[in-house]
Enzyme design. Sequence first.
Site, PDB file in Angstrom:
ATOM      1  N   SER A   7       0.839  -1.201   0.000  1.00  0.00           N
ATOM      2  CA  SER A   7       0.000   0.000   0.000  1.00  0.00           C
ATOM      3  C   SER A   7       0.871   1.247   0.000  1.00  0.00           C
ATOM      4  O   SER A   7       1.631   1.491   0.950  1.00  0.00           O
ATOM      5  CB  SER A   7      -0.885   0.025   1.248  1.00  0.00           C
ATOM      6  OG  SER A   7      -1.437   1.330   1.380  1.00  0.00           O
ATOM      7  N   MET A  36      -8.900   7.901   0.624  1.00  0.00           N
ATOM      8  CA  MET A  36      -9.705   8.248   1.809  1.00  0.00           C
ATOM      9  C   MET A  36     -10.230   9.667   1.683  1.00  0.00           C
ATOM     10  O   MET A  36      -9.486  10.566   1.295  1.00  0.00           O
ATOM     11  CB  MET A  36      -8.840   8.165   3.065  1.00  0.00           C
ATOM     12  CG  MET A  36      -8.181   6.819   3.256  1.00  0.00           C
ATOM     13  SD  MET A  36      -7.127   6.839   4.709  1.00  0.00           S
ATOM     14  CE  MET A  36      -6.488   5.164   4.669  1.00  0.00           C
ATOM     15  N   GLY A 143      -2.749   3.760   8.238  1.00  0.00           N
ATOM     16  CA  GLY A 143      -1.778   2.674   8.153  1.00  0.00           C
ATOM     17  C   GLY A 143      -1.210   2.420   9.548  1.00  0.00           C
ATOM     18  O   GLY A 143      -1.430   3.194  10.479  1.00  0.00           O
ATOM     19  N   GLY A 144      -0.511   1.313   9.685  1.00  0.00           N
ATOM     20  CA  GLY A 144       0.245   1.050  10.910  1.00  0.00           C
ATOM     21  C   GLY A 144      -0.566   0.651  12.127  1.00  0.00           C
ATOM     22  O   GLY A 144      -0.085   0.756  13.244  1.00  0.00           O
ATOM     23  N   GLY A 175      -4.602  -4.667   6.434  1.00  0.00           N
ATOM     24  CA  GLY A 175      -4.427  -4.005   7.724  1.00  0.00           C
ATOM     25  C   GLY A 175      -3.639  -4.833   8.717  1.00  0.00           C
ATOM     26  O   GLY A 175      -4.041  -5.947   9.059  1.00  0.00           O
ATOM     27  N   SER A 197       2.716  -0.336   6.086  1.00  0.00           N
ATOM     28  CA  SER A 197       3.860   0.095   6.907  1.00  0.00           C
ATOM     29  C   SER A 197       4.940  -0.971   7.007  1.00  0.00           C
ATOM     30  O   SER A 197       6.124  -0.642   7.112  1.00  0.00           O
ATOM     31  CB  SER A 197       3.373   0.506   8.302  1.00  0.00           C
ATOM     32  OG  SER A 197       2.563  -0.498   8.856  1.00  0.00           O
TER      33      SER A 197
HETATM   34  C1  DX5 Z   1      -6.245   1.145   6.070  1.00  0.00           C
HETATM   35  C2  DX5 Z   1      -5.821   0.906   4.626  1.00  0.00           C
HETATM   36  C3  DX5 Z   1      -4.723  -0.069   4.506  1.00  0.00           C
HETATM   37  C4  DX5 Z   1      -3.442   0.375   5.148  1.00  0.00           C
HETATM   38  C5  DX5 Z   1      -2.627  -0.834   5.465  1.00  0.00           C
HETATM   39  O1  DX5 Z   1      -7.309   1.994   6.098  1.00  0.00           O
HETATM   40  O2  DX5 Z   1      -6.905   0.419   3.871  1.00  0.00           O
HETATM   41  O3  DX5 Z   1      -4.514  -0.472   3.166  1.00  0.00           O
HETATM   42  O4  DX5 Z   1      -2.707   1.223   4.327  1.00  0.00           O
HETATM   43  O5  DX5 Z   1      -1.539  -0.398   6.185  1.00  0.00           O
HETATM   44  P1  DX5 Z   1      -0.793  -1.325   7.231  1.00  0.00           P
HETATM   45  O6  DX5 Z   1      -0.270  -2.508   6.438  1.00  0.00           O
HETATM   46  O7  DX5 Z   1       0.286  -0.444   7.738  1.00  0.00           O
HETATM   47  O8  DX5 Z   1      -1.793  -1.732   8.247  1.00  0.00           O
END
Ligand code: DX5
Length: 215
Positions: A7, A36, A143-144, A175, A197
Site C-alpha cells: 500500500s 480516503m 496505516g500502521g 491491515g 507500513s
Molecule cells: C487502512 C488501509 C490499509 C493500510 C494498510 O485503512 O486500507 O490499506 O494502508 O496499512 P498497514 O499494512 O500499515 O496496516
Amino acid sequence: MKRLAPSILSADFSRLGEQTASIERAGAHLIHVDVMDGHFVPNISFGSAVMKSLLGKTELPFDVHLMIENPDKYAGDFVTPNTEFITVHQEACTHLHRSIQNIKSLGVKAGVALNPATHLGTLDYVIDDVDMILVMSVNPGFGGQKFIPKTLEKVRELAEIRAEEGLDFEIEIDGGITLDNVKEVMDAGVSVVVAGSSVFGASDIEARVREFVKW
Ligand code: DX5
Ligand code: ZN
C-alpha cells in the site's frame, strides 16, 4: 496464486516513483491504492492524480481501495490502463449491487470491502457478482494499526463459501499484516495480501518485499 499488494499510503510521497520501482523490482504483484475522503473514514489520503502520476512508470496493476462516500461518482476517475481492481465498501454503498455493476461496466474488476464489524451475510446476494472480497483486518483510515485476529474467522468462512459454491473471487486482507502473521492469513485462504507500513517502513524496502514473497 498469492499476490502481494504493497500500500503506497505508507510510501514517502516525495519519492513515490522510486519506491514503486523498488517494490516492482523485488517482485510485488500489485500496487494497493488507498483513497480516503475524510467522511467515510476519519482521514484524507490522496486522489486519482497521485495514482495516475505512476502511469508509464510501472507495469504493476493498480488495486484501488475506495474508502469514500459516493463511490459511484468517483470510480471512473480511477480507471486507467493499469487498473485491475476497484473496491468499494459495503458500508458506503446504499445500492451495492448497482455499484458493483457500475465498476464492471467501466471494464475493470469489482471488489467489495467489509469493515471488521460487518457481517459476511451482507454479501449473500451479490457474492456471485464480485471479483474480490476485501476483508479489513483493521478499522479503515490509517496505516500502521494492529491486526484484529477475529477477522481471520471471516476469511475462513469466505474460503468455505467459495469452495462450496464453486466461485472464484479473490480474498484480500488489509491491515496490520507483517512477516509474523502473513503465513497464518494465507493459510486461512487469503490470495491477495496488502502490506503498507511493514513494507514501506522497512529500511530496505526491496529486501522486505523479497521476504514477503518468499511464500
Ligand atoms: C487502512 C488501509 C490499509 C493500510 C494498510 O485503512 O486500507 O490499506 O494502508 O496499512 P498497514 O499494512 O500499515 O496496516
Ligand atoms: Zn487498503
